[in-house]
Design a protein around this motif. Structure first.
Motif, mmCIF file in Angstrom:
data_model
loop_
_atom_site.group_PDB
_atom_site.id
_atom_site.type_symbol
_atom_site.label_atom_id
_atom_site.label_comp_id
_atom_site.label_asym_id
_atom_site.label_seq_id
_atom_site.Cartn_x
_atom_site.Cartn_y
_atom_site.Cartn_z
ATOM 1 N N PRO A 149 -81.267 34.005 -36.059
ATOM 2 C CA PRO A 149 -82.323 32.975 -36.051
ATOM 3 C C PRO A 149 -82.941 32.865 -34.657
ATOM 4 N N ASN B 91 -77.812 31.786 -43.551
ATOM 5 C CA ASN B 91 -78.691 32.146 -42.435
ATOM 6 C C ASN B 91 -80.073 31.517 -42.609
ATOM 7 N N ARG B 92 -80.531 31.452 -43.846
ATOM 8 C CA ARG B 92 -81.829 30.811 -44.128
ATOM 9 C C ARG B 92 -81.769 29.318 -43.829
ATOM 10 N N ASP C 285 -81.976 28.937 -40.219
ATOM 11 C CA ASP C 285 -83.314 29.258 -39.746
ATOM 12 C C ASP C 285 -84.293 28.111 -40.015
#
Length: 438
Positions: free
Chosen positions: A189, A371-372, A375
Motif C-alpha cells: 500500500p 490488502n485492499r 489500501d
C-alpha cells in the motif's frame, strides 16, 4: 551494507538494480542447529540466547521465486516458537522439506533465517516469474503453497504442500534479503511506511480468515465476538474487523494499559483476565466457573452470550471458550500459545450444538482482500513499536514475555522509521495508523 542494498535504500530505479550484482552473503537473524538442545532442562527459554545476527550464504533463485530486499519485517509468535525450538525444532521442518526436490534442498541448512512478515523491493526474479519485476514494492504473504497440488486451487491453505514461510521454510523476512515464491507477493500500500506495511500480512490475514471468510466463523452484523488477547497482534486486527463488520467486540486483556489500547481499537467491552480469576498460562481448575464469571460480564454489557470466540491462546483458555460461547455458536482457533493439549467439557459442545473451527493463515485471495482494506484505510496497521534488525532478539523477547501491544516491527534495510510512503496525499486522506490504533 552491500552495493545492491545501498541502491535499494537510495531508491534506485529498475535499470540500476538489475545492473548491480547480488551479494554472495547477507545479514540475517537466524537460528543455529547446534543450539537445538541448549534449552534442555531450562525453565525460561530466553529467545535472546538462540536468535543470532550474522551473515548467511545467498541461495540460488528457483524459476518461480523472487529475491526481495527487505526494508522491514515483524515479530510473530511463530518466531518465538522457532527460537524456543518448540514444539519441535524447526530444523526438522527444513529437513523434511529439503527432501522434496533440488530447490527445496536449499532450505535444509545448519542455519534457519526466520521471520514470516516482510515489506521490501523485488531485486531479482526467477525465469518463470511473469507478474512481478525488479523494482516493484511488495509485501510478502507468509503462506508458501505448492501450485501443482490440485487442492491448492480450491483453497491455498488446503494443499498438502502448504508451509509457513520463515517458519517451515528458510530465508524468511528478518534479514536484509529474503526468498519468496511469486505467489506470495502483493503490492505494498503506497500510503504506508515500510514498517507499517510489514506488520500486517500474517496477523491481519489470519484474523480475516478466522472471522470474515466463508472458511471461518462467517461473522455477520450484530455478532458478539469474544476476542482473547485483544491487545496483541492477532487481537488488534480482530477487533478492527469486528468493529468494521458491525459486530460487538468483547476483548480480554491482562492489564489496564492493554485495556485502554483495546478500547481505542474499537472494543465495546473489555475484561481484565484477573476479573474472572484467570492468571498465568495454565488452564483454570474449573473452566466452567471462570466461564460463568466471564459470561455474566458479557451479558451485563451486551445482553447476550457471544456468537463467536476468537481463540489463539489455547490450553489456558480453550475450556472457557467452549463453555462461554452461546448455543449454536462457534469457537474459531488458529493457535495455542499456552499449549496445544486442550481440555474441555464435551457436553457443552455436543449438547448445545456448538462448533470448533480450525483456521490457519489465509490464502492469497483472502490476503488480497485484507490488502485492499488496508489500501482503503478501512483497516489500520497494528504496529506499536519498531526495533532495528540488530535488536531482533530483544523484540522477540518482548513478544515471548507478552509485554507488547499490537505488532512489533523490525527495520531491516530501512535506516529509520517513517520511510516508504509514496503517496502522501492518500496518507492524509485516510486515518493515520497512529491515530487509529495507538
Amino acid at each position: 551494507m552491500d552495493a545492491l542494498a545501498q541502491a535499494v535504500v537510495a531508491g534506485a530505479d529498475r535499470t540500476e538494480l538489475e545492473r548491480l550484482p547480488v551479494p554472495g552473503r547477507f545479514t540475517a537473524a537466524h537460528l543455529r542447529a547446534e543450539d537445538v538442545d541448549s534449552f534442555a532442562g531450562v525453565a525460561d527459554k530466553d529467545v535472546r540466547k538462540s536468535i543470532h545476527l550474522g551473515d548467511v550464504p545467498m541461495p540460488e533463485l528457483a524459476p518461480n521465486e523472487v529475491l526481495v530486499a527487505v526494508m522491514a519485517s515483524g515479530i510473530n509468535y511463530n518466531t518465538v516458537w522457532s527460537a524456543m525450538f518448540e514444539p519441535i525444532p524447526t530444523f526438522a521442518f527444513l529437513k523434511h522439506f529439503g527432501r522434496q526436490d533440488r530447490w527445496a534442498a536449499r532450505h535444509d541448512q545448519p542455519f534457519h533465517v526466520i521471520g514470516s512478515d516482510a515489506s521490501g523491493v523485488v531485486v531479482r526474479t526467477g525465469s518463470g516469474v511473469r507478474r512481478w519485476q525488479v523494482g516493484d514494492q511488495v509485501v510478502v504473504s507468509p503462506v508458501y503453497v505448492d501450485e501443482e497440488d490440485p487442492a491448492t486451487h480450491a483453497d491455498g491453505m488446503l494443499g498438502t504442500g502448504m508451509l509457513a514461510w520463515g517458519f517451515e521454510t528458510n530465508y524468511g523476512g528478518l534479514a536484509h534479503y529474503s526468498v519468496a515464491r511469486a505467489s506470495q507477493l502483493l503490492p505494498k500500500p503506497a500510503h504506508l511506511t515500510w514498517e507499517e506495511a510489514a506488520s500486517n500480512p500474517l496477523c491481519a490475514g489470519t484474523a480475516y480468515r478466522m472471522l470474515v471468510s466463508d472458511r471461518g466463523a462467517r461473522m455477520t452484523q450484530g455478532d458478539v465476538v469474544l476476542i482473547w488477547g485483544a491487545a496483541g497482534g492477532l487481537g488488534a486486527y480482530a477487533v478492527q474487523l469486528v468493529r468494521n463488520g458491525g459486530g460487538i467486540a468483547v476483548g480480554v486483556v491482562s492489564s489496564e494499559r492493554k485495556a485502554e489500547y483495546a478500547r481505542r481499537l474499537g472494543c465495546q467491552v473489555v475484561v481484565n483476565r484477573e476479573e474472572i480469576g484467570l492468571t498465568g498460562s495454565e488452564p483454570p481448575a474449573d473452566p466452567s466457573a471462570v466461564g460463568k464469571r466471564l459470561g455474566k460480564l458479557i451479558r451485563a454489557a451486551t445482553g447476550e452470550d457471544p456468537h463467536i470466540v476468537f481463540e489463539h491462546v489455547g490450553r489456558a483458555t480453550f475450556g472457557v471458550s467452549v463453555f462461554v460461547v452461546r448455543r449454536g455458536g462457534a469457537v474459531v482457533t488458529c493457535g495455542s500459545s499456552t499449549g496445544y493439549q486442550h481440555e474441555f467439557d464435551n457436553r457443552y459442545l455436543w449438547m448445545r450444538l456448538k462448533r470448533v473451527i480450525g483456521s490457519h493463515g489465509s490464502n492469497l485471495h483472502e490476503q488480497a482482500a485484507v490488502n485492499r482494506l488496508l489500501d482503503l484505510g478501512h483497516l489500520a496497521p497494528a504496529l506499536t513499536e519498531t526495533y532495528p534488525l540488530t535488536d531482533t532478539a530483544e523484540a522477540a523477547r518482548l513478544v515471548q514475555s507478552n509485554a507488547h501491544m499490537g505488532k512489533i516491527g523490525v527495520l531491516s534495510l530501512a535506516p529509520t522509521p517513517g520511510l516508504g510512503v509514496t503517496d502522501p496525499v492518500r496518507r492524509e486522506g485516510v486515518a493515520r495508523p497512529a491515530d487509529r490504533t495507538c
